[in-house]
Design a protein around this motif. Structure first.
Motif: not given
Length: 104
Positions: A11, A15, A18-19, A31, A34, A37, A83, A87, A90-91
């Motif tokens: 969490h 991110p 990745l950013a 970031w 992300l 989110t 983005l 986010g 991914l969450h």
């Protein structure tokens, strides 16, 4: 304990990684977007109790529902909302992993 560490790594730190890799020139802003989110978790306020460590949030909370997932993917596919969609997706993957690790 390990599941909790994995959860917060995915969490918060993942991110950022990745950013840094994909948006190196604006990685701090990427970031933050992300991380923002995570506001999707406001739907937890509708539950009673608000937090239950043994509850799978996938398909329990409205913004964590199977109906919301396609919207998050569509947001990811659109360049202007990529983005945000990333986010949110991914969450949901992180929360889904939590459910899997709980054996639900």
């Amino acid at each position: 304990m390990l599941a909790t560490l994995i959860h917060y790594f995915l969490h918060l730190l993942f991110p950022g990684i990745l950013a840094r890799i994909f948006w190196s020139k604006i990685w701090k802003n990427a970031w933050l977007i992300l991380l923002s989110t995570m506001l999707v978790d406001l739907d937890h306020l509708l539950a009673s109790p608000i937090f239950d460590p043994n509850r799978c949030s996938i398909n329990f909370h409205p913004l964590h529902s199977y109906y919301a997932f396609p919207i998050y993917v569509i947001l990811f596919l659109l360049p202007k909302t990529r983005l945000i969609g990333l986010g949110l997706s991914l969450h949901m993957l992180t929360d889904g992993l939590d459910c899997f690790l709980q054996g639900l």
